[in-house]
Every structure is written in structure tokens, then in C-alpha cells.
Design a protein around this motif. Structure first.
Motif, PDB file in Angstrom:
ATOM      1  N   MET A  40       0.820  -1.216   0.000  1.00  0.00           N
ATOM      2  CA  MET A  40       0.000   0.000   0.000  1.00  0.00           C
ATOM      3  C   MET A  40       0.852   1.263   0.000  1.00  0.00           C
ATOM      4  N   CYS A  41       0.245   2.356  -0.433  1.00  0.00           N
ATOM      5  CA  CYS A  41       0.972   3.610  -0.620  1.00  0.00           C
ATOM      6  C   CYS A  41       1.557   4.158   0.667  1.00  0.00           C
ATOM      7  N   ARG A  42       0.972   3.830   1.818  1.00  0.00           N
ATOM      8  CA  ARG A  42       1.489   4.369   3.079  1.00  0.00           C
ATOM      9  C   ARG A  42       2.912   3.901   3.378  1.00  0.00           C
ATOM     10  N   ASN A  43       3.387   2.894   2.643  1.00  0.00           N
ATOM     11  CA  ASN A  43       4.749   2.398   2.817  1.00  0.00           C
ATOM     12  C   ASN A  43       5.785   3.239   2.072  1.00  0.00           C
ATOM     13  N   PHE A  44       5.333   4.284   1.396  1.00  0.00           N
ATOM     14  CA  PHE A  44       6.231   5.075   0.569  1.00  0.00           C
ATOM     15  C   PHE A  44       6.100   6.562   0.878  1.00  0.00           C
ATOM     16  N   MET A  45       7.094   7.321   0.420  1.00  0.00           N
ATOM     17  CA  MET A  45       7.023   8.771   0.468  1.00  0.00           C
ATOM     18  C   MET A  45       6.006   9.228  -0.584  1.00  0.00           C
ATOM     19  N   ILE A  46       4.958   9.914  -0.140  1.00  0.00           N
ATOM     20  CA  ILE A  46       3.894  10.328  -1.047  1.00  0.00           C
ATOM     21  C   ILE A  46       3.521  11.782  -0.786  1.00  0.00           C
ATOM     22  N   GLY A  47       2.918  12.386  -1.790  1.00  0.00           N
ATOM     23  CA  GLY A  47       2.558  13.787  -1.699  1.00  0.00           C
ATOM     24  C   GLY A  47       1.458  14.072  -0.702  1.00  0.00           C
ATOM     25  N   ALA A  48       0.661  13.066  -0.341  1.00  0.00           N
ATOM     26  CA  ALA A  48      -0.405  13.283   0.634  1.00  0.00           C
ATOM     27  C   ALA A  48       0.155  13.704   1.984  1.00  0.00           C
ATOM     28  N   SER A  49       1.347  13.204   2.316  1.00  0.00           N
ATOM     29  CA  SER A  49       1.959  13.519   3.606  1.00  0.00           C
ATOM     30  C   SER A  49       3.169  14.447   3.480  1.00  0.00           C
ATOM     31  N   THR A  50       3.730  14.560   2.287  1.00  0.00           N
ATOM     32  CA  THR A  50       4.879  15.436   2.046  1.00  0.00           C
ATOM     33  C   THR A  50       4.551  16.323   0.857  1.00  0.00           C
ATOM     34  N   ALA A  51       3.969  17.482   1.137  1.00  0.00           N
ATOM     35  CA  ALA A  51       3.390  18.332   0.094  1.00  0.00           C
ATOM     36  C   ALA A  51       4.395  18.739  -0.966  1.00  0.00           C
ATOM     37  N   GLY A  52       5.635  19.004  -0.577  1.00  0.00           N
ATOM     38  CA  GLY A  52       6.627  19.512  -1.519  1.00  0.00           C
ATOM     39  C   GLY A  52       6.926  18.586  -2.680  1.00  0.00           C
TER      40      GLY A  52
END
Length: 251
Positions: free
Chosen positions: A55-67
Motif C-alpha cells: 500500500m501507498c502508506r509504505n512510501f514517500m507520497i505527496g499526501a503527507s509530504t506536500a513539496g
């Protein structure tokens, strides 16, 4: 008549986007090179010894890291190297499969990753499929008319890149794509089965030019249409070439 208006791939999940003129879709697979790699963090459950979709929560994603939303990408398929550009970070060209290059990438991207949140740790891939948000290898399909409806309710222009779609089409009514669930689409030479609507996340709030959160897209969707969905996920059942300008039709 609905036609393909744009094609996009995202070589590294949540780390840039690249426009294409044409693509060859393969049955049962994601768009070639789309989300081919993903960036792990220190809490990732991805198993490098048994690399499979997670699942995506295992990765660096824009939902949690806006930049991260401010990154643009260019892939050299022949060398499997990626060039990333960001207004605040400049440019880097590297091989996501080379540990030394990955270390340089982590140094490059770290300034837009807040120290109090998850931090990038490495880059991984899963054989045979891209790291899409869906558990099945999906192609995301977006309707320009629906985007214009959102922008119209917002009262100002809105960047289409916020939605991170693979195939954009024009020439249909707003939200008509939601009526295509469990139906087949012919897009160019390919046939795709539509499975579900895409529920959107905070990534869409960030400006793809600046990487700054500046628009509450989710509130616009909820206030206007009582949902926070945009676009549809489909699975390629018959492969083939798809080009900008090709017809999109329900069959």
C-alpha cells in the motif's frame, strides 16, 4: 466524440510526472514505466527479499509530504535513468537502481521533506508492475470536463496535473466517467475494463508548480458533489497503442 487529450506517466511514485504523445499498453499491466519505482521511508513494510506490491502508506507520497508535488520528471528508457526538476531543488539525473545514485537523490530531495515527518530511505520496485495506489495494476483515466467543473466551482484555473492521471480525455459530459464502472472502454487500439472511482487525498491540494498546498480540492469536491472522487481506475484487458487524439468509447 470523446478523444484522448493527454497521456502522463510517473516513473517514480509521487516524485514527478512526464507527458507522452503515445504509449503501448499491455494486458494486465500498468502503463509502462508508470510508478515503476517508489521511495521508501524508515517505517516502510516493503520486503526487498520478496518484492511485491504494498500500500501507498509504505512510501514517500505527496499526501503527507506536500513539496513532492512540485517535482517534474523525464525518463530515459534506454538507460533507466530519471531526471527530476523542482523549483526549489534544481535538477538531478540519476539511476534509481544504483545505490550510490539513490543516496545522491535522497540528499537532493530531503529539503522538501519536513524533519518531523517520515524521511526518504531508499528506492524499490516490484517485478512486473508499477506501484499504483490500487491493489490491481491500474490505469487512471481522467475527464477534462469534470476537471473544468471543479475549476468552475473554485472560480479560478486549476492545474490538471494535481490529479496525476495516466489518460485524459475530452468531449464527454462532466462526471460521465462514473457511469462507466464495470464497462469496457476502447481507447485507441487497447481495451480497458473500468473497475472503480478514485477517492482523492491531500496530494491534490498541492500546486504542481510550487509544491505548496494552496487549494482545498477535497472540500470543493465534497461541497459541490458530496464526494471526494475524481477519475476512474481501469485494467487493460487487451493491449495496444494509444495516442493523443485517439477515440475513447464505451463498447
Amino acid at each position: 466524440m470523446a478523444t484522448v487529450s493527454a497521456l502522463w506517466r510517473h516513473p517514480i511514485k509521487s516524485h514527478g510526472r512526464e507527458a507522452l504523445d503515445a504509449v503501448t499498453l499491455v494486458a494486465g499491466q500498468t502503463m509502462p514505466w508508470d510508478r515503476h519505482w517508489a521511495v521508501t521511508h524508515e517505517k516502510s513494510k516493503f520486503d526487498a527479499d520478496n518484492p511485491e506490491w504494498v500500500m501507498c502508506r509504505n512510501f514517500m507520497i505527496g499526501a503527507s509530504t506536500a513539496g513532492l508535488a512540485g517535482i517534474w520528471a523525464e525518463l530515459d528508457e534506454a538507460t533507466a535513468t530519471v531526471t527530476l526538476r523542482h523549483v526549489d531543488l534544481g535538477e538531478i539525473t540519476f539511476s534509481p537502481d544504483d545505490p550510490a545514485d539513490v543516496a545522491q537523490f535522497i540528499t537532493w530531495v530531503s529539503p522538501v521533506c519536513p524533519p518531523e515527518k517520515l524521511r526518504p530511505a531508499g528506492i524499490v520496485k516490484a517485478p512486473g508492475r508499477g506501484m499504483t495506489d490500487s491493489a490491481f495494476p491500474s490505469i487512471s483515466i481522467m475527464n477534462e470536463a469534470s476537471h473544468k467543473a471543479v475549476a468552475g466551482r473554485l472560480g479560478r484555473p486549476l492545474e490538471m496535473e494535481r490529479w496525476r492521471g495516466n489518460i485524459w480525455f475530452d468531449g464527454s459530459a462532466p462526471w460521465e466517467e462514473f457511469e462507466w464502472i464495470d464497462q469496457d472502454l476502447r481507447i485507441g487500439e487497447a481495451i480497458l475494463r473500468v473497475h472503480e472511482r478514485i477517492e482523492r487525498c491531500n496530494h491534490t491540494k498541492s500546486n504542481p508548480r510550487t509544491g505548496k498546498r494552496d487549494t482545498d480540492t477535497l472540500s470543493v469536491l465534497r461541497d459541490g458533489w458530496d464526494h471526494q472522487d475524481f477519475g476512474i481506475y481501469a485494467e487493460v484487458t487487451t493491449g495496444g497503442n494509444v495516442r493523443v487524439g485517439d477515440k475513447v468509447e464505451v463498447i
